[in-house]
Design an enzyme around this catalytic site. Structure first.
Site, PDB file in Angstrom:
ATOM      1  N   HIS A  89      41.405 -22.706  30.462  1.00 39.16           N
ATOM      2  CA  HIS A  89      40.404 -22.238  31.451  1.00 39.16           C
ATOM      3  C   HIS A  89      40.297 -23.468  32.280  1.00 39.16           C
ATOM      4  O   HIS A  89      40.627 -24.505  32.400  1.00 39.16           O
ATOM      5  CB  HIS A  89      39.137 -22.193  30.782  1.00 39.16           C
ATOM      6  CG  HIS A  89      38.690 -23.734  30.233  1.00 39.16           C
ATOM      7  ND1 HIS A  89      37.853 -24.502  30.951  1.00 39.16           N
ATOM      8  CD2 HIS A  89      39.037 -24.447  28.917  1.00 39.16           C
ATOM      9  CE1 HIS A  89      37.706 -25.734  30.406  1.00 39.16           C
ATOM     10  NE2 HIS A  89      38.343 -25.534  29.082  1.00 39.16           N
ATOM     11  N   CYS A  90      39.734 -23.116  33.519  1.00 45.65           N
ATOM     12  CA  CYS A  90      39.284 -23.955  34.477  1.00 45.65           C
ATOM     13  C   CYS A  90      37.562 -23.817  34.755  1.00 45.65           C
ATOM     14  O   CYS A  90      37.024 -23.293  33.859  1.00 45.65           O
ATOM     15  CB  CYS A  90      39.907 -23.967  35.723  1.00 45.65           C
ATOM     16  SG  CYS A  90      39.665 -22.296  36.713  1.00 45.65           S
ATOM     17  N   LEU A  91      37.117 -24.361  35.861  1.00 46.71           N
ATOM     18  CA  LEU A  91      35.573 -24.387  36.217  1.00 46.71           C
ATOM     19  C   LEU A  91      35.185 -22.679  35.949  1.00 46.71           C
ATOM     20  O   LEU A  91      34.345 -22.635  35.111  1.00 46.71           O
ATOM     21  CB  LEU A  91      35.117 -25.060  37.164  1.00 46.71           C
ATOM     22  CG  LEU A  91      33.540 -25.056  37.307  1.00 46.71           C
ATOM     23  CD1 LEU A  91      33.061 -26.061  36.338  1.00 46.71           C
ATOM     24  CD2 LEU A  91      33.331 -25.708  38.750  1.00 46.71           C
TER      25      LEU A  91
END
Length: 174
Positions: free
Chosen positions: A112-114
């Site tokens: 994941h990222c933001l």
């Protein structure tokens, strides 16, 4: 399938909310935006072994407690999103994250990222290249997840990154 922000899944135990932009990438590999406390019930159901974070920052305390309780391995590889003219993702960091995500010892893994858009989209685009997806289909998937945050620099990185430098057995059975 792509689950939008706020989408909930009904299970025998009640409603569960996946993280933003959650989707199955391939067996054992999931993608999403930054997980929060309201996603914990859903994430528990996945039986995750590892989390690969491409975002800058720490997990909230409730998420950190869940990670510790479940014995989930975490790998933080903060990658800035591509922004003209001077900020670009580091290829070495992208390849390190890709190697970790593809390692079956880490599965099931959530990357994941933001918001699950740009950095995660580039990494998933690299997986699609390894799976021999067409460039058009790969960029279409990237665009569906990135939405208005889609970047030509991200798309260019997906197209031009050299994945031949990965160890031969890095992608096993995708």
């Amino acid at each position: 399938p792509l689950l939008t922000a706020g989408a909930a899944v009904r299970t025998a135990g009640g409603m569960q909310q996946p993280p933003m932009n959650f989707a199955l990438v391939c067996p054992g590999v999931y993608r999403s935006g930054f997980p929060g406390r309201h996603n914990l019930s859903f994430l528990k159901s996945l039986g995750l072994r590892s989390l690969v974070s491409l975002a800058h920052g720490e997990y909230p305390s409730e998420v950190r407690d869940w990670i510790d309780e479940e014995g989930i391995n975490t790998l933080g590889l903060s990658m800035p999103s591509n922004r003209e003219p001077f900020v670009t993702m580091q290829t070495e960091t992208l390849l390190a994250a890709l190697t970790a995500v593809l390692d079956p010892e880490n599965h099931p893994v959530l990357v994941h990222c933001l918001r699950g858009q740009q950095q995660t989209g580039v990494l998933v685009g690299c997986i699609r290249k390894l799976q021999r997806w067409s460039l058009a289909a790969t960029l279409d998937e990237y665009g569906r997840h990135a939405g208005l945050a889609a970047s030509l620099l991200d798309q260019q990185m997906i197209e031009l990154v050299d994945l031949h430098v990965l160890p031969k057995d890095a992608h096993g059975e995708l």
